[in-house]
Design an enzyme around this catalytic site. Structure first.
Site, mmCIF file in Angstrom:
data_model
loop_
_atom_site.group_PDB
_atom_site.id
_atom_site.type_symbol
_atom_site.label_atom_id
_atom_site.label_comp_id
_atom_site.label_asym_id
_atom_site.label_seq_id
_atom_site.Cartn_x
_atom_site.Cartn_y
_atom_site.Cartn_z
ATOM 1 N N HIS A 110 -34.719 4.017 9.211
ATOM 2 C CA HIS A 110 -33.392 4.618 9.043
ATOM 3 C C HIS A 110 -32.819 5.166 10.349
ATOM 4 O O HIS A 110 -31.679 4.871 10.722
ATOM 5 C CB HIS A 110 -33.442 5.751 8.013
ATOM 6 C CG HIS A 110 -34.013 5.354 6.692
ATOM 7 N ND1 HIS A 110 -33.761 4.127 6.115
ATOM 8 C CD2 HIS A 110 -34.821 6.014 5.828
ATOM 9 C CE1 HIS A 110 -34.384 4.059 4.946
ATOM 10 N NE2 HIS A 110 -35.029 5.183 4.757
ATOM 11 N N THR A 122 -39.515 -2.648 -13.696
ATOM 12 C CA THR A 122 -39.765 -1.479 -14.544
ATOM 13 C C THR A 122 -40.100 -0.245 -13.718
ATOM 14 O O THR A 122 -40.398 0.814 -14.270
ATOM 15 C CB THR A 122 -40.916 -1.759 -15.525
ATOM 16 O OG1 THR A 122 -42.107 -2.036 -14.775
ATOM 17 C CG2 THR A 122 -40.593 -2.937 -16.431
ATOM 18 N N GLU A 142 -34.900 16.744 4.721
ATOM 19 C CA GLU A 142 -35.190 16.636 3.295
ATOM 20 C C GLU A 142 -35.738 17.967 2.797
ATOM 21 O O GLU A 142 -36.570 18.585 3.468
ATOM 22 C CB GLU A 142 -36.229 15.545 3.022
ATOM 23 C CG GLU A 142 -35.818 14.151 3.462
ATOM 24 C CD GLU A 142 -36.918 13.147 3.160
ATOM 25 O OE1 GLU A 142 -36.823 12.452 2.139
ATOM 26 O OE2 GLU A 142 -37.874 13.077 3.951
ATOM 27 N N SER A 192 -36.094 0.509 -9.402
ATOM 28 C CA SER A 192 -35.242 -0.277 -10.282
ATOM 29 C C SER A 192 -34.464 0.620 -11.243
ATOM 30 O O SER A 192 -33.257 0.451 -11.431
ATOM 31 C CB SER A 192 -36.084 -1.282 -11.064
ATOM 32 O OG SER A 192 -35.286 -2.013 -11.962
ATOM 33 N N LYS A 248 -24.722 2.867 3.009
ATOM 34 C CA LYS A 248 -23.933 4.086 2.836
ATOM 35 C C LYS A 248 -22.557 3.927 3.471
ATOM 36 O O LYS A 248 -22.413 3.378 4.558
ATOM 37 C CB LYS A 248 -24.673 5.287 3.446
ATOM 38 C CG LYS A 248 -25.982 5.624 2.704
ATOM 39 C CD LYS A 248 -26.678 6.800 3.343
ATOM 40 C CE LYS A 248 -27.986 7.134 2.613
ATOM 41 N NZ LYS A 248 -27.763 7.636 1.247
ATOM 42 N N LYS A 263 -39.636 17.094 6.217
ATOM 43 C CA LYS A 263 -39.646 17.501 4.816
ATOM 44 C C LYS A 263 -39.681 19.026 4.719
ATOM 45 O O LYS A 263 -40.096 19.710 5.644
ATOM 46 C CB LYS A 263 -40.862 16.903 4.098
ATOM 47 C CG LYS A 263 -40.729 15.398 3.873
ATOM 48 C CD LYS A 263 -41.815 14.873 2.966
ATOM 49 C CE LYS A 263 -41.582 13.409 2.604
ATOM 50 N NZ LYS A 263 -40.361 13.191 1.815
#
Length: 480
Positions: free
Chosen positions: A237, A14, A213, A18, A179, A331
């Protein structure tokens, strides 16, 4: 193992991951007949839901996050779903989950488990699975990051999982490996003759890997305060991208062969010097023309956590000796981008008088656009009295243009399909994770010894000025 699972269990079914990624990905796979017809999908979480409640939640998520043209046979997909309430910290609920998965009677069903919970819950979850027949030889488990905050905590998590699951049944996920362009990097290197002979220190001057980002905390303040940019992005990553760029040719596309070569690269990373890393933290500025608050304002207090990091890494082996790998991530950058830049060396001798030759450069775009760009020198059309006029020209391969009819997939589609089918090549092995943490911990040791505070930078910029100096002292510029 390459044995298809009959049942897929989604822990944290939930939650945000997901709803945004897993359920839409599974629906898209079903629409294309990539999931076998008998696969059952069981969601589990603390929420008290009926099967129909969970199906309605899934429908809303799919309609929100999956494009219309990829929602074929959605009603049929929803009928595959069921739900079992479970608090992972208590023994109640595991027996009902095992029964729903068809394991209570000890039948031979193959079960794949996707574990998307806080790392602190891994150990009690594994214990509950093992005690109720959900961790046997017919079960495999997929672990979502973060897998610890340092080598010690990562080993503790891996030990807990290994107490119930053998390594060939553990799938550690890094969604970047799902990816298309990341997978295409492997094809680019090892399915084309003209790249591999040049893929070494004789012909490559340096490599850049950038992950920018535009977002800030986005409701993840608690997580980010315990992680920072180095742990959040570099440890997983970016080091996986570096390993794929730098690894030796594997003997096959088998999981063991590919991961053997990646871990060799990670173990060859040289311990970093103090002047080879830069940290930053964003302050108020503007992104996409909109004013945004600084990290300290969003957090509501002062902090020494880095939101930006730039590194100069070295791989001490024969292929890459003397070739710097520059990594940066942050960021509140000017744009959202993930790309790999391979800068080739200058030609050894310029035969064109008066012409300034520019070095060949390969740029592999991973997000938001998936493309491959190769810059080359070419003659400008025309007739000259002496010599010829040269100019740099691009050779571009944009993925949707190169493969007509194909569309951009969610990275989790590939990885969920491989989990269900039992293919581990695009998942991370324990020794890889530990080699990554060992290198990251050595960087953090330097920062802690120096009591280093991150330099500030304005939101909407490419980080602090020291990040520019990090590469410019080598005569290099970041590819902005």
């Amino acid at each position: 193992m390459n044995i298809k699972a009959d049942t897929l269990i989604l822990f944290g079914a939930t939650g945000d991951l997901s709803k945004r990624m897993l359920l839409p990905s599974l629906c898209a796979l079903h629409a294309e007949d990539l999931l076998h017809a008998d696969l059952r999908i069981i969601g589990t979480a603390r929420s008290e839901l009926s099967d129909n409640d969970f199906r309605n939640l899934a429908r809303e998520a799919i309609e929100t996050y999956l494009p219309d043209h990829r929602r074929g046979r959605m009603a049929e997909f929803l009928n595959k779903l069921s739900y079992s309430q479970l608090d992972v910290t208590t023994p109640e609920g595991y027996a009902a989950l095992a029964e729903k998965a068809g394991l209570k009677e000890g039948d031979n069903r193959q079960v794949a488990i996707f574990l998307s919970t806080a790392p602190s819950l891994f150990e009690p979850t594994i214990k509950g699975l093992a005690e109720h027949g959900l961790a046997g030889e017919n079960s495999r488990i997929c672990l979502e990051k973060p897998l610890g905050t340092d080598l010690e905590s990562s080993c503790a998590i891996n030990d807990a999982v290994a107490s119930a699951f053998s390594e060939d049944r553990i799938f550690r996920i890094d969604h970047y490996l799902g990816k298309e362009t990341v997978q295409n990097l492997i094809a680019l290197r090892f399915a084309n003759m003209f790249f591999e002979p040049l893929w070494n220190s004789q012909h490559i001057e340096h490599v850049q890997i950038s992950v920018g980002e535009t977002v800030g905390l986005e409701g993840r303040a608690d997580f980010y305060e315990s992680a920072g940019a180095l742990r959040d992005m570099v440890q997983n990553h970016m080091l996986q991208l570096l390993a794929l760029v730098a690894m030796e040719p594997p003997v096959s596309f088998d999981a063991g062969a590919v991961r053997d070569e990646k871990v060799k690269v990670l173990r060859s990373l040289r311990k970093m010097e103090p002047d080879e890393s830069v940290t930053g933290q964003y302050r108020k500025g503007a992104v996409d023309g909109q004013p945004v608050a600084g990290y300290d304002e969003e957090l509501g207090r002062d902090s020494n956590v880095e939101t930006f990091v730039a590194l100069k890494a070295h791989i001490d082996n024969w292929r890459w000796q003397g070739v710097p790998f520059y990594l940066r991530t942050g960021k509140r950058m000017p744009e959202r981008v993930t790309e790999i830049v391979v800068q080739f060396r200058c030609v050894p001798h310029n035969i064109f008088p008066g012409a300034k030759l520019k070095q060949n450069r390969l740029v592999i775009g991973i997000q938001p656009e998936e493309n491959i760009h190769l810059s080359m020198m070419a003659k400008v059309p025309g007739i000259e009295n002496e010599g010829m006029t040269l100019r740099q020209v691009p050779l571009d391969i944009t993925m949707p243009d190169a493969f007509t009819g194909k569309f951009k997939r969610i990275a989790y589609e590939r990885l969920l399909l491989d989990l269900v089918d039992g293919r581990q090549t695009l998942f991370v092995r324990r020794d890889e994770v530990e080699a990554q943490w060992r290198w990251i911990d050595s960087i953090r040791e330097i920062w802690e010894k120096e009591d280093r505070a991150p330099k500030t930078y304005a939101a909407g910029s490419w980080g602090p000025s020291k990040a520019i100096a990090l590469v410019e002292r080598d005569g290099v510029s970041w590819h902005d």
